[in-house]
Design a protein around this motif. Structure first.
Motif, PDB file in Angstrom:
ATOM      1  N   ALA A 282       0.824  -1.207   0.000  1.00 40.96           N
ATOM      2  CA  ALA A 282       0.000   0.000   0.000  1.00 40.96           C
ATOM      3  C   ALA A 282       0.860   1.260   0.000  1.00 40.96           C
ATOM      4  N   ASP A 283       2.021   1.211   0.677  1.00 40.34           N
ATOM      5  CA  ASP A 283       2.885   2.380   0.806  1.00 40.34           C
ATOM      6  C   ASP A 283       4.322   1.954   0.530  1.00 40.34           C
TER       7      ASP A 283
ATOM      8  N   PRO B 136      -3.337  -1.513  -5.671  1.00 36.06           N
ATOM      9  CA  PRO B 136      -4.613  -1.072  -5.105  1.00 36.06           C
ATOM     10  C   PRO B 136      -5.279  -2.109  -4.197  1.00 36.06           C
ATOM     11  N   ASP B 137      -4.967  -3.371  -4.364  1.00 35.17           N
ATOM     12  CA  ASP B 137      -5.633  -4.391  -3.552  1.00 35.17           C
ATOM     13  C   ASP B 137      -4.823  -4.672  -2.290  1.00 35.17           C
ATOM     14  N   THR B 138      -5.498  -5.198  -1.264  1.00 40.21           N
ATOM     15  CA  THR B 138      -4.835  -5.542  -0.014  1.00 40.21           C
ATOM     16  C   THR B 138      -4.565  -7.037   0.024  1.00 40.21           C
ATOM     17  N   LYS B 139      -3.639  -7.413   0.883  1.00 42.96           N
ATOM     18  CA  LYS B 139      -3.303  -8.820   1.040  1.00 42.96           C
ATOM     19  C   LYS B 139      -4.537  -9.570   1.545  1.00 42.96           C
TER      20      LYS B 139
ATOM     21  N   GLU C  17       4.349 -12.063   5.028  1.00 44.38           N
ATOM     22  CA  GLU C  17       4.980 -13.023   5.926  1.00 44.38           C
ATOM     23  C   GLU C  17       6.416 -13.324   5.535  1.00 44.38           C
ATOM     24  N   PHE C  18       7.238 -13.586   6.556  1.00 42.95           N
ATOM     25  CA  PHE C  18       8.623 -13.998   6.377  1.00 42.95           C
ATOM     26  C   PHE C  18       9.032 -14.805   7.601  1.00 42.95           C
ATOM     27  N   CYS C  19      10.126 -15.541   7.500  1.00 45.98           N
ATOM     28  CA  CYS C  19      10.572 -16.399   8.594  1.00 45.98           C
ATOM     29  C   CYS C  19      11.935 -15.959   9.114  1.00 45.98           C
TER      30      CYS C  19
END
Length: 131
Positions: free
Chosen positions: A13-14, A60-63, A116-118
């Motif tokens: 988004a940003d 424009p779309d969100t996760k 997400e990340f690990c």
């Protein structure tokens, strides 16, 4: 004939804010000849050696669902648990804590936009037979 990965792209988004957050996580840099600025819809950051790049692009779309691809991070210094503490202080949230009592395992985190990340154990921990 083969290909190589030019860069990894993250929809967000940003772009500016998220690129700054990841810059602090990974100690990456921006191109001094093309600096990232608030309002930019695309922001690129580079590893110190320039071999890996992350590009943040405003979408424009969100996760909506779990990432199909994610980054696995290994601490350059210190331990997995110290890096976990540092990243949560920076604003990462815990998605799933998969650390085991014997020290093995990892932690799944999310950046400020939910990507997400690990966090894996450090190379020193692996060499020592820990986690």
């Amino acid at each position: 004939m083969t290909s190589y990965v030019s860069h990894t792209t993250v929809d967000c988004a940003d772009a500016f804010t998220l690129s700054r957050w990841w810059q602090s996580v990974l100690d990456y840099r921006e191109d001094p000849d093309d600096p990232n600025e608030p309002g930019h819809e695309e922001c690129m950051i580079f590893s110190a050696d320039g071999r890996h790049r992350l590009l943040f692009i405003e979408a424009p779309d969100t996760k909506q669902v779990k990432n199909r691809i994610h980054l696995d991070l290994r601490p350059a210094e210190g331990t997995r648990d110290e890096e976990y503490a540092r990243l949560t202080e920076l604003g990462a949230t815990t998605v799933s804590d998969l650390r085991n009592p014997d020290g093995t395992g990892w932690v799944v985190l999310a950046d400020p936009e939910g990507n997400e990340f690990c966090i894996l154990r450090s190379e020193g921990e692996v060499a020592a037979g820990r986690s």
